[in-house]
Design a protein around this motif. Structure first.
Motif, PDB file in Angstrom:
ATOM      1  N   UNK A   1       0.831  -1.205   0.000  1.00  0.00           N
ATOM      2  CA  UNK A   1       0.000   0.000   0.000  1.00  0.00           C
ATOM      3  C   UNK A   1       0.863   1.251   0.000  1.00  0.00           C
ATOM      4  N   UNK A   2       0.474   2.214  -0.833  1.00  0.00           N
ATOM      5  CA  UNK A   2       1.133   3.517  -0.855  1.00  0.00           C
ATOM      6  C   UNK A   2       0.069   4.591  -0.659  1.00  0.00           C
ATOM      7  N   UNK A   3       0.461   5.678  -0.025  1.00  0.00           N
ATOM      8  CA  UNK A   3      -0.483   6.758   0.247  1.00  0.00           C
ATOM      9  C   UNK A   3      -0.725   7.573  -1.013  1.00  0.00           C
ATOM     10  N   UNK A   4      -1.991   7.898  -1.262  1.00  0.00           N
ATOM     11  CA  UNK A   4      -2.304   8.724  -2.417  1.00  0.00           C
ATOM     12  C   UNK A   4      -3.790   8.756  -2.680  1.00  0.00           C
ATOM     13  N   UNK A   5      -4.169   9.658  -3.573  1.00  0.00           N
ATOM     14  CA  UNK A   5      -5.571   9.883  -3.914  1.00  0.00           C
ATOM     15  C   UNK A   5      -5.698   9.885  -5.429  1.00  0.00           C
ATOM     16  N   UNK A   6      -6.639   9.101  -5.950  1.00  0.00           N
ATOM     17  CA  UNK A   6      -6.827   9.032  -7.402  1.00  0.00           C
ATOM     18  C   UNK A   6      -7.264  10.362  -7.990  1.00  0.00           C
ATOM     19  N   UNK A   7      -7.743  11.292  -7.165  1.00  0.00           N
ATOM     20  CA  UNK A   7      -8.119  12.615  -7.648  1.00  0.00           C
ATOM     21  C   UNK A   7      -6.922  13.543  -7.784  1.00  0.00           C
ATOM     22  N   UNK A   8      -5.727  13.074  -7.385  1.00  0.00           N
ATOM     23  CA  UNK A   8      -4.516  13.888  -7.532  1.00  0.00           C
ATOM     24  C   UNK A   8      -3.600  13.226  -8.551  1.00  0.00           C
ATOM     25  N   UNK A   9      -3.372  13.921  -9.635  1.00  0.00           N
ATOM     26  CA  UNK A   9      -2.587  13.344 -10.729  1.00  0.00           C
ATOM     27  C   UNK A   9      -1.182  12.970 -10.281  1.00  0.00           C
TER      28      UNK A   9
ATOM     29  N   UNK B   1      -9.768   0.464 -10.740  1.00  0.00           N
ATOM     30  CA  UNK B   1     -10.946  -0.088 -10.089  1.00  0.00           C
ATOM     31  C   UNK B   1     -11.629   0.859  -9.135  1.00  0.00           C
ATOM     32  N   UNK B   2     -11.235   2.129  -9.143  1.00  0.00           N
ATOM     33  CA  UNK B   2     -11.816   3.099  -8.216  1.00  0.00           C
ATOM     34  C   UNK B   2     -13.061   3.718  -8.838  1.00  0.00           C
ATOM     35  N   UNK B   3     -14.087   3.955  -8.010  1.00  0.00           N
ATOM     36  CA  UNK B   3     -15.337   4.556  -8.462  1.00  0.00           C
ATOM     37  C   UNK B   3     -15.763   5.643  -7.492  1.00  0.00           C
ATOM     38  N   UNK B   4     -16.520   6.637  -7.955  1.00  0.00           N
ATOM     39  CA  UNK B   4     -17.071   7.628  -7.026  1.00  0.00           C
ATOM     40  C   UNK B   4     -17.981   6.947  -6.012  1.00  0.00           C
ATOM     41  N   UNK B   5     -17.991   7.416  -4.769  1.00  0.00           N
ATOM     42  CA  UNK B   5     -18.856   6.803  -3.765  1.00  0.00           C
ATOM     43  C   UNK B   5     -20.327   7.044  -4.067  1.00  0.00           C
ATOM     44  N   UNK B   6     -21.125   5.971  -3.955  1.00  0.00           N
ATOM     45  CA  UNK B   6     -22.555   6.108  -4.214  1.00  0.00           C
ATOM     46  C   UNK B   6     -22.805   6.583  -5.637  1.00  0.00           C
ATOM     47  N   UNK B   7     -23.738   7.472  -5.806  1.00  0.00           N
ATOM     48  CA  UNK B   7     -24.079   8.010  -7.128  1.00  0.00           C
ATOM     49  C   UNK B   7     -23.830   9.516  -7.175  1.00  0.00           C
ATOM     50  N   UNK B   8     -23.012  10.030  -6.271  1.00  0.00           N
ATOM     51  CA  UNK B   8     -22.829  11.473  -6.175  1.00  0.00           C
ATOM     52  C   UNK B   8     -21.804  11.966  -7.190  1.00  0.00           C
TER      53      UNK B   8
ATOM     54  N   UNK C   1     -18.271  14.292 -12.449  1.00  0.00           N
ATOM     55  CA  UNK C   1     -17.290  15.204 -11.872  1.00  0.00           C
ATOM     56  C   UNK C   1     -16.145  14.507 -11.168  1.00  0.00           C
ATOM     57  N   UNK C   2     -16.340  13.240 -10.789  1.00  0.00           N
ATOM     58  CA  UNK C   2     -15.283  12.485 -10.123  1.00  0.00           C
ATOM     59  C   UNK C   2     -14.701  11.391 -11.019  1.00  0.00           C
ATOM     60  N   UNK C   3     -15.561  10.666 -11.726  1.00  0.00           N
ATOM     61  CA  UNK C   3     -15.087   9.518 -12.509  1.00  0.00           C
ATOM     62  C   UNK C   3     -14.175   9.941 -13.656  1.00  0.00           C
ATOM     63  N   UNK C   4     -14.542  11.012 -14.359  1.00  0.00           N
ATOM     64  CA  UNK C   4     -13.751  11.424 -15.524  1.00  0.00           C
ATOM     65  C   UNK C   4     -12.371  11.940 -15.113  1.00  0.00           C
TER      66      UNK C   4
END
Length: 316
Positions: A50-58, A74-81, A85-88
């Protein structure tokens, strides 16, 4: 490049976790990206680095992908929110990271990209003309992969997920009630309509077998995973059998969903995707079988029993 290193995003979730486990079984070294690596070590698959990071940060994605031969997204936005704006953006960062590392980008696809008239048997070349917003986002995401110059990619499209690692699937939340005692099993299908279900361990094993021969795969490849192509109430009846045959099978209360939709975003999204329960869309997996020889397949009752047992173990 490190030999047989795969970066898996979303490895604490359903499809990401299942694919991480399958790749580890196949001898891959698996790196997982997590905002909280300590928590991921407790809740995610054993054996992942495991490495620290966020898929929203390039920058985090680029750093995590260094040396990887495969990037499984394999990451998806939580729920349907805020799905688009998050997936793309997350996929855009994955494309940049995979391109920089010279890795193949692997995306689990779904049937949202197809309209009802694409069925009942859906091949990889069927027109992608969705009628829903979520389907349009998925088409946009697939187009991003196709447009990325020099990027090798693999898409495997499948039906609704279920399995021991499927925390937000229909089977988990609606049919199995997240492991709580079953007074009844409710099902949304229209009588006679077909629905495709993907048991995650089988789908993950499919990805692992394909990636074992990654160097021989075409530069761009999309395949269909058939999974369990069921009709009517077959899945709900399998859930009832897994619970000893005691709970009755009842129809899903769509009227209540429509009443609550003006106030709850999730319910509006459920209504938009309702066509998947009335139109038969079964993935044609002939190309996948031609490549692998056979599709990994766990019998329905065994898959459902394992899923229900895992849910109840977590609930306990």
């Amino acid at each position: 490049m490190t030999e047989r290193l795969a970066l898996v995003t979303g490895a604490t979730g359903g499809i990401g976790g299942a694919v991480a486990e399958a790749l580890l079984r196949h001898g891959w070294r698996v790196r997982g990206l997590a905002r909280d690596p300590d928590r991921a070590r407790r809740t995610g698959p054993d054996g992942v680095d495991w490495v620290a990071g966020d898929a929203m940060r390039e920058a985090d994605m680029i750093a995590a992908a260094r040396g990887a031969r495969v990037l499984f997204h394999g990451v998806n936005p939580p729920g349907y929110r805020d799905w688009r704006g998050l997936a793309v953006p997350m996929l855009a960062h994955a494309i940049t990271a995979a391109s920089g590392a010279g890795a193949r980008l692997v995306l689990p696809g779904n049937l949202y990209v197809y309209a009802p008239e694409a069925g009942p048997e859906v091949g990889e070349d069927a027109p992608r003309r969705p009628r829903t917003r979520k389907g349009a986002v998925r088409v946009e995401m697939e187009a991003m992969l196709e447009a990325a110059a020099g990027l090798a990619h693999l898409i495997v499209r499948a039906g609704d997920f279920f399995g021991p690692r499927a925390p937000s699937s229909w089977v988990t939340t609606v049919l199995m009630r997240e492991g709580r005692p079953l007074r009844r099993v409710v099902t949304p299908e229209v009588p006679g309509a077909g629905h495709a279900w993907a048991y995650l361990p089988d789908l993950a094993e499919t990805f692992a077998r394909l990636l074992d021969d990654e160097a021989t795969l075409p530069h761009h490849l999309a395949l269909n995973f058939r999974g369990h192509a069921l009709h009517g109430r077959a899945m709900a009846e399998a859930v009832a059998r897994a619970d000893g045959g005691r709970p009755p099978v009842r129809s899903f209360a769509w009227a209540l969903v429509y009443l609550g939709a003006p106030f709850v975003t999730f319910l509006r999204e459920v209504i938009e995707m309702r066509y998947l329960w009335s139109a038969t869309l079964q993935p044609d997996n002939a190309r996948l079988v031609a490549r692998l020889g056979a599709e990994p397949h766990t019998p329905l009752d065994a898959a459902v029993a394992a899923s229900l047992a895992a849910l109840r173990a977590r609930a306990a």
